[in-house]
Design a protein around this motif. Structure first.
Motif: not given
Length: 185
Positions: A34-51
């Motif tokens: 769901x997080x990746x889908x929201x990124x591609x739909x330009x609804x969220x900013x990524x603040x931190x990432x996993x490895x």
């Protein structure tokens, strides 16, 4: 009471546009999908990432561990009157004996005596206390709730929710979960 969160599922903490979690209990988490889908739909900013990353033949990206919404979601002013929110207001504790098991809710002024199903008349109670009190008034039963029932604010429920963190909190989430608490020297 805790919410089970699997670290292997790599969930993303979801923050509002003001960088506060949408909710503390249950903690606002999305699956990595769901997080990746929201990124591609330009609804969220990524603040931190996993490895860990996901890959396609032509693309690779690290999985988001913290995302913030691009559009602010106005929190509700008055929380819904639900069984869960009554339990959360009362910290998942019987208001008569303090037990945490087999919770139900009790009408302080029983419905048989004109009591209504409202924030100001309902408390969390374990089944044994609820049965013992029955349809008696508090004075008749000799049972008085530890705290007077009240309509909580969203902030009250957030504060209580912080007392029951999930079984897993990723290190990248920590700066966003309790950022409004006083810092230790």
């Amino acid at each position: 009471m805790t919410i089970a969160v699997s670290p292997q599922a790599l969930p993303a903490l979801v923050l509002n546009a003001d960088y506060r979690p949408l909710s503390y209990y249950p903690l606002s988490l999305w699956s990595w999908q769901d997080a990746i889908k929201a990124v591609f739909l330009d609804r969220v900013n990524i603040i931190a990432e996993y490895e860990q990353s996901v890959c396609s033949p032509s693309f690779s990206m690290k999985l988001p561990s913290v995302v913030s919404l691009k559009t602010y979601v106005q929190p509700t002013r008055n929380p819904a009157f639900t069984r869960f929110n009554v339990f959360l207001r009362d910290k998942f504790e019987c208001q008569y004996c303090g037990n945490h098991d087999d919770l139900t809710f009790d009408h302080v002024i029983p419905r048989a005596h004109g009591g209504e199903t409202t924030w100001e008349n309902v408390v969390a109670a374990c089944s044994p206390c609820n049965l013992r009190k029955g349809s008696k008034l508090p004075k008749q039963a000799g049972m008085f709730p530890h705290q007077k029932p009240y309509q909580p604010t969203v902030q009250d429920l957030h504060n209580n929710g912080r007392l029951f963190p999930p079984n897993y909190l990723h290190e990248s989430w920590m700066d966003y979960l309790y950022w409004d608490t006083e810092l230790q020297p």
